[in-house]
Design a protein around this motif. Structure first.
Motif, PDB file in Angstrom:
ATOM      1  N   ARG A   1       0.830  -1.208   0.000  1.00  0.00           N
ATOM      2  CA  ARG A   1       0.000   0.000   0.000  1.00  0.00           C
ATOM      3  C   ARG A   1       0.865   1.258   0.000  1.00  0.00           C
ATOM      4  N   LYS A   2       2.063   1.179   0.535  1.00  0.00           N
ATOM      5  CA  LYS A   2       2.974   2.325   0.559  1.00  0.00           C
ATOM      6  C   LYS A   2       3.737   2.462  -0.749  1.00  0.00           C
ATOM      7  N   TYR A   3       4.268   1.339  -1.274  1.00  0.00           N
ATOM      8  CA  TYR A   3       5.157   1.416  -2.429  1.00  0.00           C
ATOM      9  C   TYR A   3       4.683   0.612  -3.634  1.00  0.00           C
ATOM     10  N   GLY A   4       3.622  -0.156  -3.508  1.00  0.00           N
ATOM     11  CA  GLY A   4       3.169  -0.987  -4.612  1.00  0.00           C
ATOM     12  C   GLY A   4       3.652  -2.413  -4.474  1.00  0.00           C
ATOM     13  N   LEU A   5       3.449  -3.187  -5.532  1.00  0.00           N
ATOM     14  CA  LEU A   5       3.830  -4.596  -5.564  1.00  0.00           C
ATOM     15  C   LEU A   5       5.323  -4.745  -5.831  1.00  0.00           C
ATOM     16  N   ALA A   6       5.826  -5.964  -5.656  1.00  0.00           N
ATOM     17  CA  ALA A   6       7.219  -6.237  -6.008  1.00  0.00           C
ATOM     18  C   ALA A   6       7.486  -5.902  -7.469  1.00  0.00           C
ATOM     19  N   ILE A   7       6.540  -6.227  -8.358  1.00  0.00           N
ATOM     20  CA  ILE A   7       6.762  -5.949  -9.780  1.00  0.00           C
ATOM     21  C   ILE A   7       6.789  -4.460 -10.081  1.00  0.00           C
ATOM     22  N   ASP A   8       6.221  -3.638  -9.208  1.00  0.00           N
ATOM     23  CA  ASP A   8       6.258  -2.198  -9.427  1.00  0.00           C
ATOM     24  C   ASP A   8       7.636  -1.615  -9.125  1.00  0.00           C
ATOM     25  N   GLN A   9       8.497  -2.403  -8.487  1.00  0.00           N
ATOM     26  CA  GLN A   9       9.878  -1.982  -8.219  1.00  0.00           C
ATOM     27  C   GLN A   9      10.860  -2.611  -9.206  1.00  0.00           C
ATOM     28  N   LEU A  10      10.363  -3.454 -10.096  1.00  0.00           N
ATOM     29  CA  LEU A  10      11.247  -4.210 -10.981  1.00  0.00           C
ATOM     30  C   LEU A  10      11.763  -3.320 -12.109  1.00  0.00           C
ATOM     31  N   LEU A  11      13.091  -3.292 -12.269  1.00  0.00           N
ATOM     32  CA  LEU A  11      13.722  -2.485 -13.312  1.00  0.00           C
ATOM     33  C   LEU A  11      14.141  -3.318 -14.514  1.00  0.00           C
ATOM     34  N   SER A  12      14.540  -4.556 -14.277  1.00  0.00           N
ATOM     35  CA  SER A  12      14.939  -5.427 -15.383  1.00  0.00           C
ATOM     36  C   SER A  12      15.022  -6.862 -14.893  1.00  0.00           C
TER      37      SER A  12
END
Length: 475
Positions: free
Chosen positions: A163-174
């Motif tokens: 809820r603060k930063y999104g899902l793990a995939i929303d942090q995925l760069l590559s």
């Protein structure tokens, strides 16, 4: 059982010479059914899964993964890919074929200045948390630390920080990946962008990801977090209070509602062990004093029988559920998303909570909303961002004894919630068939994923997963 498996559609059609060549080619270890370590290495987290692969390739690096894929293609073997081995339906292991085991590939490189981490596919969530929390940073991930980073992330990645930063995939760069052809590719927003869209929620359908690059976020290291317990008899009023209290919660707050019998773990007094309880478990990913103020009304509701919500290291909170989901117990899961905790949904929930018999069974209800819900539904293959809550109905037994009754309870509960189902989290699916996978993505996304599958895996080489059938070859 000795030698290679000799039956089943995934049978390895290779002679002894080919197997010896494979063993010589690997930097890692090739395990066969007559090796001493075989029985331990074929086991996965869900103890109800009991399968016998013909070979287990314990890969030491990307080249080993490529070698194993090429061997499997040449010899017609069914492939199971193992990261953390946490797949609910047991897709991390197969009968007769080859398990490509990534667990030894668990390196993590944190760049605190760039706020990024490169994570190999065999790493576990707890290992990632420990490496990143040294710098007060984290990747949103799951709630059981012995879960694999790879499987969790490829399915979406829900957890305390979503809820603060999104899902793990929303942090995925590559991602770095080995394809069905045994070739290396990299995918990101600027390189193989279509594939990057697909791996973020499409699971292992398109290849074997060997390394992830994540964006890191500021967290902790101390957070206001933990469970507050009430007797299950207070659940009807508590859930209605929770519905109103959580409706305007800030993004920093993530909660789970858990009904179960109080587990026999050290942090719960022995007189409560086995008693029917409902807990609201919170994690406030912000300033501790702000979290204390926000959680005060919850702490004061009704008559809590145990309050363990307090300032604590984030890594400790991440491991809180580990004793309740150990390796080897028998797990059966059905899941669904609902739009809201309506009175009808609450009544069904309370009814089935009162029927819990096993001291191991628990079902978390995940809070939705926040940052994860503000990302466009079209951003990635993952579906269900706008859900209100996710039910993860889990029946648990120590072994086969009593397991049928737990499965029946799970199925009945899930069926009674059916009128309120909206979507489903892919990582919480069992082996439920093509139509269920299609429903989970929706028709438009599923067809787009089928096009990607035709491009990257036209023969469905990677099929031991929540499988997306490739579109037929273009004429």
């Amino acid at each position: 059982m000795t030698g290679l498996a000799t039956s089943g559609s995934g049978r390895i059609d290779a002679d002894e010479h080919a197997v010896r060549d494979l063993k010589r080619s690997l930097r890692g270890e090739l395990v066969r059914p007559d090796d001493a370590a075989y029985d331990q290495l074929r086991r996965v987290w869900n103890g109800s899964i009991n399968r016998y692969p013909g070979l287990i390739a314990r890969c030491a690096g990307r080249d080993d993964v490529r070698t194993a894929v090429q061997f499997a293609r040449k010899n017609g073997a069914l492939v199971a890919v193992r990261g953390g081995g946490h797949s609910f339906p047991g897709y991390s292991v197969c009968d007769d074929g080859i398990v490509i085991d990534l667990s030894a590939m668990n390196g993590i490189r944190v760049d605190p200045d760039a706020r990024t981490a490169r994570v190999q596919a065999g790493a576990l969530l707890g290992e990632l948390d420990r490496a990143t929390q040294e710098y007060g940073l984290a990747v949103p991930s799951g709630i059981v630390t012995h879960t694999g980073v790879a499987g969790l992330s490829l399915g979406g990645g829900m957890g305390w920080l979503m809820r603060k930063y999104g899902l793990a995939i929303d942090q995925l760069l590559s991602v770095d990946m080995i394809t069905a052809e045994g070739e290396f590719v990299r995918a990101s927003a600027t390189e193989n962008a279509g594939l990057f869209w697909g791996v973020r929620g499409g699971g292992g359908n398109f290849g074997i990801v060997t390394e992830f690059e994540f964006r890191l976020n500021s967290v902790g290291p101390i957070v206001m977090a933990g469970p507050i317990f009430w007797p299950t008899t207070e659940s009807p009023k508590l859930l209605r209070f929770y519905r109103e209290w959580s409706a305007d919660a800030p993004d920093e707050l993530m909660t789970l509602v858990v009904h179960r019998r109080a587990p026999a773990v050290p942090y719960i007094p022995t007189e409560l062990h086995g008693q029917p309880v409902v807990a609201i478990v919170s994690c406030y990913a912000g300033l501790v004093d702000e979290g204390e103020k926000l959680l005060k009304p919850l702490k004061e509701f009704g008559t809590p029988i145990l309050d363990l919500c307090q300032p604590k290291p984030f890594v400790d909170h991440q491991g809180m559920f580990d004793p309740s989901y150990p390796h080897g117990w028998w797990y059966y899961v059905r899941s669904c998303d609902v739009a809201e905790l309506s009175d009808e949904v609450i009544d069904i929930t309370v009814d089935y909570a009162s029927r819990i018999v096993s001291p191991l069974t628990a079902f978390p209800i995940w809070q939705g909303g926040g940052a994860a819900a503000r990302v466009s539904e079209d951003d990635a293959a993952f579906s269900g961002r706008t859900k209100g809550h996710t039910f993860n109905i889990t029946g648990v037994a120590l072994d086969e004894s009593g397991f049928d009754a737990e499965r029946e309870w799970v199925r009945d509960f899930w069926n009674d919630l059916a009128p309120f189902h909206t979507s489903v989290f892919m990582n919480f699916l069992m082996d439920e068939g093509e139509e269920r996978v299609r429903q989970a993505y929706g028709e438009a996304k599923y067809n787009r994923l089928r096009e990607l599958k035709r491009t990257w895996d036209p023969h469905n080489f990677f099929r031991l997963n929540q499988n997306i059938l490739p579109l037929p070859a273009q004429e």
